[in-house]
Design a protein around this motif. Structure first.
Motif, PDB file in Angstrom:
ATOM      1  N   GLY A  47       0.809  -1.208   0.000  1.00  0.00           N
ATOM      2  CA  GLY A  47       0.000   0.000   0.000  1.00  0.00           C
ATOM      3  C   GLY A  47       0.841   1.256   0.000  1.00  0.00           C
ATOM      4  N   TYR A  48       1.935   1.232   0.763  1.00  0.00           N
ATOM      5  CA  TYR A  48       2.834   2.386   0.818  1.00  0.00           C
ATOM      6  C   TYR A  48       3.486   2.608  -0.549  1.00  0.00           C
ATOM      7  CZ  TYR A  48       6.559   5.517   2.362  1.00  0.00           C
ATOM      8  OH  TYR A  48       7.397   6.589   2.503  1.00  0.00           O
ATOM      9  N   MET A  49       3.979   1.534  -1.161  1.00  0.00           N
ATOM     10  CA  MET A  49       4.687   1.667  -2.436  1.00  0.00           C
ATOM     11  C   MET A  49       3.740   2.107  -3.554  1.00  0.00           C
ATOM     12  SD  MET A  49       7.541  -1.399  -2.306  1.00  0.00           S
ATOM     13  CE  MET A  49       6.411  -2.750  -2.006  1.00  0.00           C
ATOM     14  N   ARG A  50       2.483   1.660  -3.513  1.00  0.00           N
ATOM     15  CA  ARG A  50       1.526   2.098  -4.525  1.00  0.00           C
ATOM     16  C   ARG A  50       1.266   3.595  -4.433  1.00  0.00           C
ATOM     17  NH1 ARG A  50      -1.081  -2.931  -3.562  1.00  0.00           N
ATOM     18  NH2 ARG A  50      -2.433  -1.967  -1.989  1.00  0.00           N
ATOM     19  N   LYS A  51       1.435   4.151  -3.248  1.00  0.00           N
ATOM     20  CA  LYS A  51       1.176   5.575  -3.049  1.00  0.00           C
ATOM     21  C   LYS A  51       2.424   6.437  -3.204  1.00  0.00           C
ATOM     22  CE  LYS A  51      -1.115   8.814   0.103  1.00  0.00           C
ATOM     23  NZ  LYS A  51      -1.848   8.963   1.389  1.00  0.00           N
ATOM     24  N   TYR A  52       3.569   5.945  -2.726  1.00  0.00           N
ATOM     25  CA  TYR A  52       4.779   6.776  -2.669  1.00  0.00           C
ATOM     26  C   TYR A  52       5.946   6.251  -3.504  1.00  0.00           C
ATOM     27  CZ  TYR A  52       2.292   8.690   1.355  1.00  0.00           C
ATOM     28  OH  TYR A  52       1.339   9.260   2.168  1.00  0.00           O
ATOM     29  N   GLY A  53       5.864   4.998  -3.994  1.00  0.00           N
ATOM     30  CA  GLY A  53       6.999   4.413  -4.691  1.00  0.00           C
ATOM     31  C   GLY A  53       8.011   3.852  -3.714  1.00  0.00           C
ATOM     32  N   ALA A  54       9.176   3.421  -4.241  1.00  0.00           N
ATOM     33  CA  ALA A  54      10.193   2.802  -3.381  1.00  0.00           C
ATOM     34  C   ALA A  54      11.582   2.959  -3.990  1.00  0.00           C
ATOM     35  CB  ALA A  54       9.878   1.320  -3.163  1.00  0.00           C
ATOM     36  N   TRP A  55      12.583   2.960  -3.104  1.00  0.00           N
ATOM     37  CA  TRP A  55      13.989   3.065  -3.503  1.00  0.00           C
ATOM     38  C   TRP A  55      14.697   1.732  -3.281  1.00  0.00           C
ATOM     39  CZ3 TRP A  55      16.206   7.510  -5.512  1.00  0.00           C
ATOM     40  CH2 TRP A  55      15.459   8.689  -5.411  1.00  0.00           C
ATOM     41  N   HIS A  56      15.631   1.413  -4.181  1.00  0.00           N
ATOM     42  CA  HIS A  56      16.439   0.207  -4.027  1.00  0.00           C
ATOM     43  C   HIS A  56      17.869   0.506  -4.479  1.00  0.00           C
ATOM     44  CE1 HIS A  56      12.267  -1.294  -4.621  1.00  0.00           C
ATOM     45  NE2 HIS A  56      12.615  -2.134  -3.651  1.00  0.00           N
ATOM     46  N   ASP A  57      18.832  -0.040  -3.754  1.00  0.00           N
ATOM     47  CA  ASP A  57      20.231   0.094  -4.167  1.00  0.00           C
ATOM     48  C   ASP A  57      20.503  -0.803  -5.369  1.00  0.00           C
ATOM     49  OD1 ASP A  57      20.692   1.831  -2.149  1.00  0.00           O
ATOM     50  OD2 ASP A  57      21.840   0.465  -0.884  1.00  0.00           O
ATOM     51  N   ALA A  58      21.342  -0.325  -6.269  1.00  0.00           N
ATOM     52  CA  ALA A  58      21.821  -1.161  -7.376  1.00  0.00           C
ATOM     53  C   ALA A  58      23.163  -1.749  -6.974  1.00  0.00           C
ATOM     54  CB  ALA A  58      21.966  -0.336  -8.644  1.00  0.00           C
ATOM     55  N   GLU A  59      23.319  -3.044  -7.157  1.00  0.00           N
ATOM     56  CA  GLU A  59      24.585  -3.698  -6.808  1.00  0.00           C
ATOM     57  C   GLU A  59      25.628  -3.372  -7.875  1.00  0.00           C
ATOM     58  OE1 GLU A  59      24.237  -7.835  -6.054  1.00  0.00           O
ATOM     59  OE2 GLU A  59      22.587  -7.616  -4.612  1.00  0.00           O
ATOM     60  N   ILE A  60      26.738  -2.798  -7.430  1.00  0.00           N
ATOM     61  CA  ILE A  60      27.824  -2.434  -8.347  1.00  0.00           C
ATOM     62  C   ILE A  60      29.085  -3.177  -7.911  1.00  0.00           C
ATOM     63  CG2 ILE A  60      29.146  -0.562  -9.370  1.00  0.00           C
ATOM     64  CD1 ILE A  60      26.975   1.365  -8.445  1.00  0.00           C
ATOM     65  N   PRO A  61      29.615  -4.071  -8.733  1.00  0.00           N
ATOM     66  CA  PRO A  61      30.879  -4.726  -8.377  1.00  0.00           C
ATOM     67  C   PRO A  61      31.968  -3.692  -8.114  1.00  0.00           C
ATOM     68  CG  PRO A  61      29.871  -5.795 -10.278  1.00  0.00           C
ATOM     69  CD  PRO A  61      29.077  -4.549 -10.014  1.00  0.00           C
ATOM     70  N   LYS A  62      32.846  -4.003  -7.201  1.00  0.00           N
ATOM     71  CA  LYS A  62      33.846  -3.042  -6.738  1.00  0.00           C
ATOM     72  C   LYS A  62      34.640  -2.419  -7.881  1.00  0.00           C
ATOM     73  CE  LYS A  62      37.616  -2.510  -3.403  1.00  0.00           C
ATOM     74  NZ  LYS A  62      38.457  -3.188  -2.384  1.00  0.00           N
ATOM     75  N   GLU A  63      34.999  -3.228  -8.883  1.00  0.00           N
ATOM     76  CA  GLU A  63      35.852  -2.717  -9.951  1.00  0.00           C
ATOM     77  C   GLU A  63      35.142  -1.715 -10.854  1.00  0.00           C
ATOM     78  OE1 GLU A  63      34.475  -6.868 -11.418  1.00  0.00           O
ATOM     79  OE2 GLU A  63      34.856  -5.813  -9.514  1.00  0.00           O
ATOM     80  N   TYR A  64      33.814  -1.602 -10.736  1.00  0.00           N
ATOM     81  CA  TYR A  64      33.061  -0.673 -11.574  1.00  0.00           C
ATOM     82  C   TYR A  64      32.540   0.534 -10.802  1.00  0.00           C
ATOM     83  CZ  TYR A  64      33.186  -4.545 -14.869  1.00  0.00           C
ATOM     84  OH  TYR A  64      33.600  -5.549 -15.704  1.00  0.00           O
ATOM     85  N   ARG A  65      32.857   0.628  -9.541  1.00  0.00           N
ATOM     86  CA  ARG A  65      32.414   1.787  -8.776  1.00  0.00           C
ATOM     87  C   ARG A  65      33.276   2.989  -9.158  1.00  0.00           C
ATOM     88  NH1 ARG A  65      32.313  -1.542  -3.051  1.00  0.00           N
ATOM     89  NH2 ARG A  65      30.787  -3.122  -3.753  1.00  0.00           N
ATOM     90  N   THR A  66      32.620   4.093  -9.396  1.00  0.00           N
ATOM     91  CA  THR A  66      33.347   5.266  -9.873  1.00  0.00           C
ATOM     92  C   THR A  66      32.673   6.535  -9.372  1.00  0.00           C
ATOM     93  OG1 THR A  66      34.359   6.233 -11.858  1.00  0.00           O
ATOM     94  CG2 THR A  66      32.054   5.557 -12.045  1.00  0.00           C
ATOM     95  N   ASN A  67      33.362   7.632  -9.535  1.00  0.00           N
ATOM     96  CA  ASN A  67      32.819   8.939  -9.135  1.00  0.00           C
ATOM     97  C   ASN A  67      31.998   9.501 -10.291  1.00  0.00           C
ATOM     98  OD1 ASN A  67      34.315   8.487  -6.871  1.00  0.00           O
ATOM     99  ND2 ASN A  67      35.720  10.200  -7.153  1.00  0.00           N
TER     100      ASN A  67
END
Length: 651
Positions: A47-67
């Protein structure tokens, strides 16, 4: 009615000896733990997500993390994340430049060879789907009190009409007093111009030929070999070039500009490349005439790109030397001369003029080039637009063309004072360019004064805004963990789920083809409220799923097969099992965003007809409304639920 947790949830939160003991020993810690657990439970409910949406982290392998300094959506559906040196002096010194290509469909990543430091350059979508990337960093700043060797511009003259001269990085220039300076970059000086003069005697007979030679000139940043004030130079003496002899020594020499021990700003580069989404690589094109750091690249109605503003090759803001890139010839030509602060937000309007919202990213005097207005680039005239409150707080503001683009209504959101000012405004304002004498009118305020707000056009004609901070670069722990939707018809905000990651300077947000929003980056100056610990660049990515994607998936509109290209004014037909569900169609240009500046995104209303098993959309003919390039086609139902996008090239 207030939300009440179930009995099972109460048991999870408050039951059990461990929590009871903790409460007895440390009641605030127990309460904080319980509150966080309850919040996590609450926001995960359907019910909350239908009204406000939701956030999720994207998994990024260490070697691809960048600024993530820049982000652009490509017509392949992948996102180009450009760091360059990533605001890291050690990366710059090592020549370690970074670009990552992210595929949101399967969350896979790929490293891209990055030939230049594109950190703080500019970018724009090209008609064939390539991304123009121009400018970047030639040298990092040196702050007041840290400058040990005097530095400044050296104008290199070449009086030889027969050859071009290239002086390599490290070339020494020597003053008449014997003070030496060394160039920090390669510099190429064209051949001198030779002109022939012919005149006649009174009798009509021709006089002997005369020639006139005009020296060619280029500029390069130089730094004194020796430390200290003796190397400061303000005279216009002629400097000899070490290593040249004979006629070369006579023809090639330096004329120093102001060489001081003052703060040395970032310096720009001239490099320009096209990123090819299919080959997934940078392809060099003709460099710009001017070096640019913090430039804006704006697409014109014919698909050419105007490069505006930036710091030059000695760290001085350009006086108004703008230039235009032609994707057909891969070359640059002079543009209309007009001054703007760095990263000015310049938008293409229906008439082909450019609207300047006043939003910018800072460099430049406080009393010059900061008033909003309409710029006729063909006549090079500028008409100011008034009515804006908090007009002294336009730095780090967000601005966009409200949907649909045909309405020609532009919105300005938030912003702050100049430089490291603590000022931040909750102001929003809208101007309607379809009116005869347009002026800004105040809109609903943001929850608080906000700098670095990211604003994203959505397929349902809303505007999603998220993040920002209430102080310069998140100083004092001032990140704002809030998000909201702006409804242009109601002229009101409505609440959205709160992000869990703070975003301020060097952050981005953009719409994905599946209707979600991806957020990247953030570069807090400090990591604590007391400003005692230096901040770390935020390398996590967070994705927002809007409420419309939590509705009945079986009823979501869907587009099937259709064309890949269409001419302006043409039609495109897509198969669909349920044409009756479709009520609107939008053509959305993909983002290219950096420093709260995204002048690419726009949402255009399409004509819509429905037949059995198909829908047909009609693209407007106005090239200034629909500049050539690749777009996303979304259709929505009565509730505003969008389909996944289909990519369409408008030729």
């Amino acid at each position: 009615m207030a939300y009440r947790p179930s009995k099972r949830m109460k048991k999870t939160l408050f039951g059990g000896g461990a929590v009871v003991v903790l409460a007895g020993l440390n009641a605030p810690a127990a309460l904080s733990f319980a509150t966080d657990q309850y919040h996590a439970y609450k926001i995960s409910q359907p019910g909350y997500m239908r009204k406000y949406g939701a956030w999720h982290d994207a998994e990024i392998p260490k070697e691809y993390r960048t600024n993530a300094i820049h982000a652009a959506l490509l017509h392949t559906g992948k996102v180009l994340i450009i760091a360059g040196s990533g605001n890291k002096q050690d990366h710059f010194d090592a020549g370690t430049f970074d670009t990552v290509l992210w595929n949101p469909k399967d969350n896979t990543f790929k490293k891209i060879h990055t030939p230049e430091d594109f950190f703080c350059g500019g970018h724009a979508q090209l008609p064939d789907g390539k991304l123009l990337v121009a400018g970047g960093t030639a040298r990092y700043e040196v702050l007041d009190g840290q400058v040990k060797r005097a530095g400044g511009g050296m104008r290199v003259k070449n009086e030889d009409p027969n050859k071009t001269v290239t002086l390599k990085k490290g070339t020494k220039f020597r003053s008449p007093a014997g003070v030496e300076y060394v160039s920090k970059f390669d510099v190429t000086v064209p051949r001198a111009k030779r002109e022939f003069e012919v005149s006649y005697y009174a009798s009509g007979q021709m006089k002997p030929w005369k020639t006139k030679t005009t020296a060619a000139e280029a500029r390069v940043f130089v730094e004194a070999v020796a430390e200290g004030p003796r190397s400061v130079a303000t005279d216009r003496a002629q400097y000899e070039v070490e290593g040249l002899t004979g006629k070369d020594a006579d023809n090639v020499y330096g004329l120093a500009e102001k060489i001081t021990l003052d703060k040395q700003d970032y310096q720009g580069i001239r490099a320009a490349y096209e990123f090819d989404p299919k080959a997934e690589k940078y392809v060099p094109v003709t460099p710009m005439k001017e070096a640019r750091w913090y430039p804006t690249l704006t697409t014109l109605k014919d698909g050419r790109v105007l490069a505006v503003s930036g710091l030059d090759d000695v760290g001085v803001i350009l006086a108004g030397n703008n230039e235009i890139y032609d994707p057909k010839t891969k070359k640059w030509s002079p543009g209309p001369f007009r001054y703007f602060p760095t990263y000015p937000s310049l938008f293409l309007t229906k008439g082909g003029k450019l609207f300047y919202s006043g939003a910018n990213s800072g460099y430049g005097p406080a009393n010059k080039g900061r008033e909003p207005g309409l710029w006729d680039v063909e006549k090079n005239t500028f008409t100011k637009i008034g009515g804006l409150n908090a007009a002294d707080q336009l730095e780090t503001a967000s601005s966009l063309l409200l949907p649909p683009a045909q309405d020609q209504r532009f919105m300005l959101l938030g912003g702050g004072g100049i430089g490291e000012s603590k000022k931040a405004t909750p102001r929003t304002a809208v101007v309607d360019l379809n009116q005869d004498n347009p002026v800004f009118k105040s809109g609903p305020e943001l929850p608080q004064g906000t700098r670095y707000l990211n604003s994203v056009l959505m397929p349902d004609d809303s505007v999603f805004t998220t993040g920002g901070s209430s102080d310069y670069r998140g100083r004092g722990g001032s990140n704002i963990f809030r998000a909201q939707f702006y409804d242009p018809k109601a002229n009101a905000f409505r609440e959205a789920a709160d992000p869990t990651i703070g975003r301020n300077y060097h952050s981005e947000a953009l719409l994905l083809p599946d209707g979600r929003v991806a957020t990247f980056g953030s570069d807090s100056l400090f990591s604590d409220k007391n400003n005692t610990k230096l901040g770390k660049f935020e390398q996590r990515m967070e994705i927002y799923t809007p409420p419309y994607l939590y509705r009945d998936k079986n009823k979501r509109p869907a587009l099937g097969d259709g064309p890949e290209s269409v001419a302006a004014g043409g039609r495109a037909t897509y198969r669909t099992d349920h044409p009756e569900r479709v009520v609107k169609a939008r053509l959305m240009r993909p983002s290219a965003v950096t420093h709260t500046t995204d002048v690419e995104q726009r949402s255009i209303e399409l004509g819509l007809t429905k037949d059995k098993g198909a829908v047909t959309v009609t693209v407007p003919e106005d090239r200034a409304l629909v500049p050539p390039g690749w777009y996303m086609v979304f259709v929505t139902d009565q509730e505003g639920t969008p389909s996944e996008a289909k990519w369409l090239r408008v030729d």
